[in-house]
Design an enzyme around this catalytic site. Structure first.
Site, short mmCIF file in Angstrom:
data_model
loop_
_atom_site.label_atom_id
_atom_site.label_comp_id
_atom_site.label_asym_id
_atom_site.label_seq_id
_atom_site.Cartn_x
_atom_site.Cartn_y
_atom_site.Cartn_z
N SER A 77 3.11 -2.28 10.32
CA SER A 77 4.56 -2.30 10.54
C SER A 77 5.19 -3.67 10.28
O SER A 77 6.08 -4.10 11.00
CB SER A 77 4.90 -1.80 11.95
OG SER A 77 4.43 -0.47 12.12
N GLU A 86 -5.71 -5.14 10.33
CA GLU A 86 -4.72 -4.08 10.55
C GLU A 86 -5.03 -3.36 11.85
O GLU A 86 -5.84 -2.43 11.87
CB GLU A 86 -4.77 -3.08 9.39
CG GLU A 86 -4.42 -3.66 8.05
CD GLU A 86 -3.76 -2.63 7.15
OE1 GLU A 86 -2.65 -2.90 6.69
OE2 GLU A 86 -4.33 -1.54 6.95
N GLU A 145 -7.12 4.59 7.68
CA GLU A 145 -6.95 6.02 7.41
C GLU A 145 -8.19 6.60 6.72
O GLU A 145 -8.57 7.75 6.96
CB GLU A 145 -5.68 6.25 6.58
CG GLU A 145 -4.43 6.02 7.43
CD GLU A 145 -3.20 5.57 6.66
OE1 GLU A 145 -3.14 5.74 5.43
OE2 GLU A 145 -2.27 5.03 7.31
N HIS A 177 -9.65 1.10 4.59
CA HIS A 177 -8.39 1.28 5.32
C HIS A 177 -8.65 2.18 6.52
O HIS A 177 -9.46 3.11 6.44
CB HIS A 177 -7.33 1.89 4.39
CG HIS A 177 -5.95 1.87 4.97
ND1 HIS A 177 -5.53 2.79 5.90
CD2 HIS A 177 -4.92 1.01 4.79
CE1 HIS A 177 -4.29 2.52 6.25
NE2 HIS A 177 -3.89 1.44 5.59
N GLY A 204 2.05 2.11 10.61
CA GLY A 204 2.97 3.24 10.46
C GLY A 204 3.62 3.68 11.77
O GLY A 204 4.23 4.74 11.85
N ASN A 258 0.88 -1.17 0.00
CA ASN A 258 0.00 0.00 0.00
C ASN A 258 0.91 1.22 0.00
O ASN A 258 1.49 1.55 1.03
CB ASN A 258 -0.90 -0.01 1.25
CG ASN A 258 -1.67 1.29 1.40
OD1 ASN A 258 -1.77 2.07 0.46
ND2 ASN A 258 -2.21 1.51 2.59
N LYS A 265 0.17 4.20 -0.15
CA LYS A 265 -0.45 5.40 0.42
C LYS A 265 -0.21 6.58 -0.53
O LYS A 265 -0.15 6.38 -1.74
CB LYS A 265 0.08 5.69 1.82
CG LYS A 265 0.02 4.47 2.74
CD LYS A 265 0.14 4.83 4.18
CE LYS A 265 0.32 3.58 5.00
NZ LYS A 265 -0.08 3.74 6.37
C1 PEP Z 1 -0.84 0.11 5.77
O1 PEP Z 1 -0.70 1.19 5.22
O2 PEP Z 1 -1.87 -0.55 5.55
C2 PEP Z 1 0.20 -0.36 6.68
C3 PEP Z 1 0.09 -1.54 7.23
O3 PEP Z 1 1.26 0.48 6.87
P1 PEP Z 1 2.67 0.13 7.62
O4 PEP Z 1 3.15 -1.16 7.04
O5 PEP Z 1 3.55 1.29 7.29
O6 PEP Z 1 2.34 0.01 9.07
#
Ligand code: PEP
Length: 248
Positions: free
Chosen positions: A211, A166, A96, A94, A172, A9, A11
């Protein structure tokens, strides 16, 4: 046996030049992988990834879509537009999008249905905040997010979808759910689906996101109900992304 799926992803990152270098690096290192690989990119780069990845082993997709098929929705992008650019996947719900753009469970369920109707594979994101985890309501939250989609599209729809667990507190932040914490929620999700349809549950790809890095990927991906990863930060570095793909 479910085939693992590792999806990047990006982003809101990238430029034509940066993407070209990143994708060239990933393509060069792919070799033969057990896991499926995909990248979910910002809308303006879909034509670029379509041109660069057609014929490769990497699929692509978007990070959001409109719940509407067409019409007076300035700034929105429909599922059929994504299909036009060869997308296989689209991320739906997601955290976000839920937190920053007010996407409710009901809107996420509509987007999920719109994706399916166009023949896209939705990657449905579910997950709890730190406050919710500490309040002991992780399963209630994840269950509610899943229920909204199943109520609208039916459990059979999950046969054509991917779920990504998630935990919001791990996205992040550099904090990863432990393999045991993640496995417990993945097992909960699969168990919930199994209660409705055992065959759909067995085939369902449930990714972990939050992460995931080369250093923790193998242990996470080694859990029985973790079928891949949704990768944010590490997907912006070809070597890191490839290392996670190889761990799958
Ligand atoms: C994500 O954007 O869905 C995500 C898991 O980000 P990160 O791996 O940076 O935590």
């Amino acid at each position: 046996m479910r085939r693992k799926l590792v999806a990047g992803n990006w982003k809101m990152h990238g430029s034509l030049a940066e993407n070209d270098a990143l994708l060239s690096g990933v393509l060069a290192g792919m070799g033969s992988l057990r896991a499926g690989v995909a990248v979910c990119v910002p809308f303006p780069f879909l034509a670029q990834v379509q041109a660069k990845l057609t014929g490769s082993a990497i699929a692509w997709g978007a990070q959001n879509l409109s719940q509407h098929a067409k019409g007076a929705y300035t700034g929105e992008v429909s599922a059929t537009m994504l299909k036009d650019f060869g997308c296989a996947y689209v991320i739906v719900g997601h955290s976000e999008r839920r937190a920053l753009y007010g996407e409710s469970d009901a809107v996420v369920a509509e987007k999920f249905a719109a994706a399916l109707a166009a023949g896209l594979i939705p990657i449905l994101c579910v997950g709890e905040t730190l406050e919710e985890r500490e309040g002991g309501v992780t399963e209630a939250v994840v269950g509610r997010q899943l229920d909204a989609v199943v109520a609208k599209s039916g459990v059979a729809a999950l046969a054509k979808a991917v779920v990504a667990y998630e935990p919001v507190w791990a996205i992040g932040t550099g904090k990863t759910a432990s393999p045991e914490q993640a496995q417990a929620v993945h097992a909960f999700i699969r168990g919930k689906v199994r209660a409705l349809d055992a065959a759909v549950a067995e085939g369902l790809i449930i990714q972990y996101g939050g992460s995931m890095k080369p250093g923790n990927a193998a242990e996470l991906l080694g859990q029985p109900d973790i079928d891949g990863g949704l990768i944010g930060g590490a997907a912006l570095n070809a070597e890191e992304f490839l290392a996670i793909c190889r761990a799958g």
